[in-house]
Design an enzyme around this catalytic site. Sequence first.
Site, PDB file in Angstrom:
ATOM      1  N   VAL A  60       0.801  -1.217   0.000  1.00 11.51           N
ATOM      2  CA  VAL A  60       0.000   0.000   0.000  1.00 11.51           C
ATOM      3  C   VAL A  60       0.840   1.276   0.000  1.00 11.51           C
ATOM      4  O   VAL A  60       0.319   2.358  -0.276  1.00 11.51           O
ATOM      5  CB  VAL A  60      -0.957  -0.016   1.218  1.00 11.51           C
ATOM      6  CG1 VAL A  60      -0.220   0.305   2.511  1.00 11.51           C
ATOM      7  CG2 VAL A  60      -2.136   0.929   1.014  1.00 11.51           C
ATOM      8  N   TYR A  61       2.129   1.192   0.278  1.00 13.84           N
ATOM      9  CA  TYR A  61       2.961   2.394   0.322  1.00 13.84           C
ATOM     10  C   TYR A  61       3.045   3.031  -1.067  1.00 13.84           C
ATOM     11  O   TYR A  61       3.535   2.427  -2.016  1.00 13.84           O
ATOM     12  CB  TYR A  61       4.373   2.090   0.822  1.00 13.84           C
ATOM     13  CG  TYR A  61       4.472   1.673   2.268  1.00 13.84           C
ATOM     14  CD1 TYR A  61       3.418   1.870   3.170  1.00 13.84           C
ATOM     15  CD2 TYR A  61       5.631   1.080   2.758  1.00 13.84           C
ATOM     16  CE1 TYR A  61       3.521   1.488   4.494  1.00 13.84           C
ATOM     17  CE2 TYR A  61       5.745   0.704   4.089  1.00 13.84           C
ATOM     18  CZ  TYR A  61       4.685   0.899   4.953  1.00 13.84           C
ATOM     19  OH  TYR A  61       4.794   0.513   6.270  1.00 13.84           O
ATOM     20  N   SER A  62       2.565   4.275  -1.142  1.00 11.66           N
ATOM     21  CA  SER A  62       2.593   5.043  -2.393  1.00 11.66           C
ATOM     22  C   SER A  62       2.037   4.245  -3.562  1.00 11.66           C
ATOM     23  O   SER A  62       2.596   4.243  -4.662  1.00 11.66           O
ATOM     24  CB  SER A  62       4.009   5.534  -2.708  1.00 11.66           C
ATOM     25  OG  SER A  62       4.468   6.395  -1.694  1.00 11.66           O
TER      26      SER A  62
END
Length: 326
Positions: A60-62
């Site tokens: 989900v990071y960036s």
Amino acid sequence: MQYVRLGNTGMQVSRLALGCMSYGDPDRGNHAWTLNEEQSRPFIKRALELGINFFDTANVYSDGTSEEIVGRALKDFANRDEVVIATKVHGVMRPGPNGGGLSRKAILSEIDHSLKRLGTDYVDLYQIHRWDYSTPIEETMEALHDVVKAGKARYIGASSMYAWQFQKALFTAERHGWTRFVSMQNYLNLLYREEEREMLPLCQAENIGVIPWSPLARGRLTRDWEESSLRSENDNFARTLYTATEEADRKVAAVVKEIAEARGVPRAQIALAWVLQKQPVTAPIIGATKPHHLEDAVAALDVVLTPEEIKRLEEPYVPHQVTGFA
């Protein structure tokens, strides 16, 4: 660099892990303060030069771009067999009812997406990012077991949940003969110590590796309280972590400053040294967006706090509302 086994495994990890949430396309996802790929690569390269072999990211990071940046950098700068890549699953990655969570459908889809973005055949540590209240834990644990048996992950871990939930997951895996969690990535620093009540003792009893996130409290322990950064000004999650206890937290930060000045070292080294000495911590996850961040973190490995200093650092703390699960 120091190396230790991760929990009850034979895998050796550096005493520090590089958290890669700071590396990603700032125009994608919810983190406008991230460094783009060109800016990120020198930090990953320098971490490797300093002996860090443990890299933590999440799908989900960036919007997946963190995994892409980390994967390409490690392919260019490192031997895949010598690095430990950790990523996570749970967050919403696309619109629709099955775009996130810990269902069998989500896990078996997201591991493949993560592997493609990372450019690798397997991850060393596949972690559930949070607890999924809508999916039976039996379904989640069996799916994770199948991911391991398929060779797509070497080990599995968990992050930020109640101790009773973690114990339930451990019991479920043991009962069915499925792969067990080997690590807990939880929220622990001098401004938030609620994990000392139940989660840390549980991990110590079960020989679970502990890899805390935000060991420097989003930078609040490294600078004067009134100072801000681009991240602190745009980090909405941080406001939910610290606003309610600001008065007490200021007192803790003041002691960190006093001890750092007396020793002649940056405050980050004192705050990180406290986390490193806390049992059963394995490897705090550090963020690095400025060159000195990595140098300070590695230097903290040589800082040995005295019992008196530890007492001074811990004394101002007041109980906090349990948080960090969002």
